[in-house]
Design an enzyme around this catalytic site. Structure first.
Site: not given
Length: 326
Positions: A101, A104, A158
């Site tokens: 993640s 991101k 997230s």
């Protein structure tokens, strides 16, 4: 008369062409010498532009990617003093890794560049993610939510569905957004990065390096909206259902330093960052901090074996931030 007129016109055109060619002294491609000189100048200009870009970055050679005498149980570690553009600690910083993640941060960067936080989005469908255990928000088809709330939920919780929703909002489709991600990576010099989705759920063709993440992170922290979001320990997203009911979803940061579950070394100010976890990428974290001397640092730990090991490794890097010494 017509024949004489045509002949006269033809001779005039030839005369103009000849005199025009003879008079093209300003054409940089007129002779082989000028041609070579022109392209040599162009090459020097391009090299100067690259040099100018590198002057604002911490630069490390491939043979120097592992700090002398340093070994880590994590797959890759990197600590950079962004104030002095010095690499303080490095281990496998050019090796291929799966970012999970931390992906991101690129999604957030493109939203900051192309989106409007005041825009409202009404979901036309449910977002389907195939990976077991993927973190998602409570949003569903028919709900209306602001880009601002999606942005915060993307970074604080997230939430992977928010990454897809924002990608489609920015580019019209997830595929088109991924093209933008890869193009932006190239623009930033992150040439060993390849994205296939906006959230970081595992794919063998979705990879980067610790150094490339530094290049992307350095760009996105130029935006106060990003730094403010990743520094928040919690957040409440609000949205309206298709039936007109307002819903609130409370969430806490995935950065356990902000939740005081792991202590930040004395003398270090934590500005926040981004976590990432999948079974293949294992535990990952990238943060921005500052020491008492006012120097700003970027640090990343990738591929740690579990949460405790992740924060133990990051704390060791942050202790170097506190001391200000390599």
């Amino acid at each position: 008369m017509k024949r004489k007129h045509k002949m006269a016109c033809a001779w005039l055109m030839v005369f103009l062409m000849l005199t025009g060619i003879a008079g093209c002294t300003n054409n940089p491609l007129e002779t082989k010498e000028t041609y070579a000189s022109y392209y040599q100048q162009k090459k020097q200009q391009e090299q100067q532009e690259l040099k100018g870009m590198a002057e604002n970055l911490a630069v490390i050679g491939r043979e120097e990617q592992d700090s002398p005498g340093y070994f880590s149980e994590d797959y890759a570690d990197l600590l950079i003093n962004d104030t002095t553009d010095e690499v303080v600690q490095s281990y496998h910083c050019f090796e291929k890794v799966y970012p999970a993640s931390i992906t991101k941060i690129m999604t957030a960067l493109l939203v900051l560049e192309h989106g409007n936080f005041d825009d409202k989005i009404t979901l036309q469908r449910d977002t389907v993610l195939t990976e077991d255990g993927a973190v998602v928000s409570t949003l569903s088809k028919g709900d209306t939510v602001s880009v601002d709330d999606l942005f915060h939920t993307l970074l604080i919780k997230s939430a992977n569905d928010c990454a897809v929703i924002l990608a489609e909002y920015i580019a019209g489709s997830e595929e088109a957004f991924v093209d933008m991600m890869n193009q932006k990576a190239k623009e930033l010099g992150a040439t060993h990065t390849h994205f296939v989705n906006p959230h970081g759920l595992h794919d063998e063709n979705h990879y980067t390096t610790a150094y490339d993440l530094y290049l992307i992170f350095k760009e996105v922290v130029k935006y106060d909206a990003f730094v403010n979001a990743v520094s928040m320990k919690d957040y409440t997203m609000t949205y309206v259902t298709s039936g007109g009911r307002e819903v609130s979803e409370y969430m806490q940061s995935t950065n356990h330093y902000l939740l005081n579950e792991y202590p930040v070394p004395e003398g270090v100010t934590m500005y926040g960052g981004k976590t990432g976890t999948t079974s293949i990428a294992r535990s990952c974290l990238m943060v921005m901090t500052e020491n008492e001397q006012g120097d700003r640092f970027f640090s990343v730990v990738l591929g740690a074996e579990g949460q405790d090991k992740l924060y133990s490794s990051m704390t060791q890097l942050l202790e170097k931030v506190a001391s200000g010494q390599p």
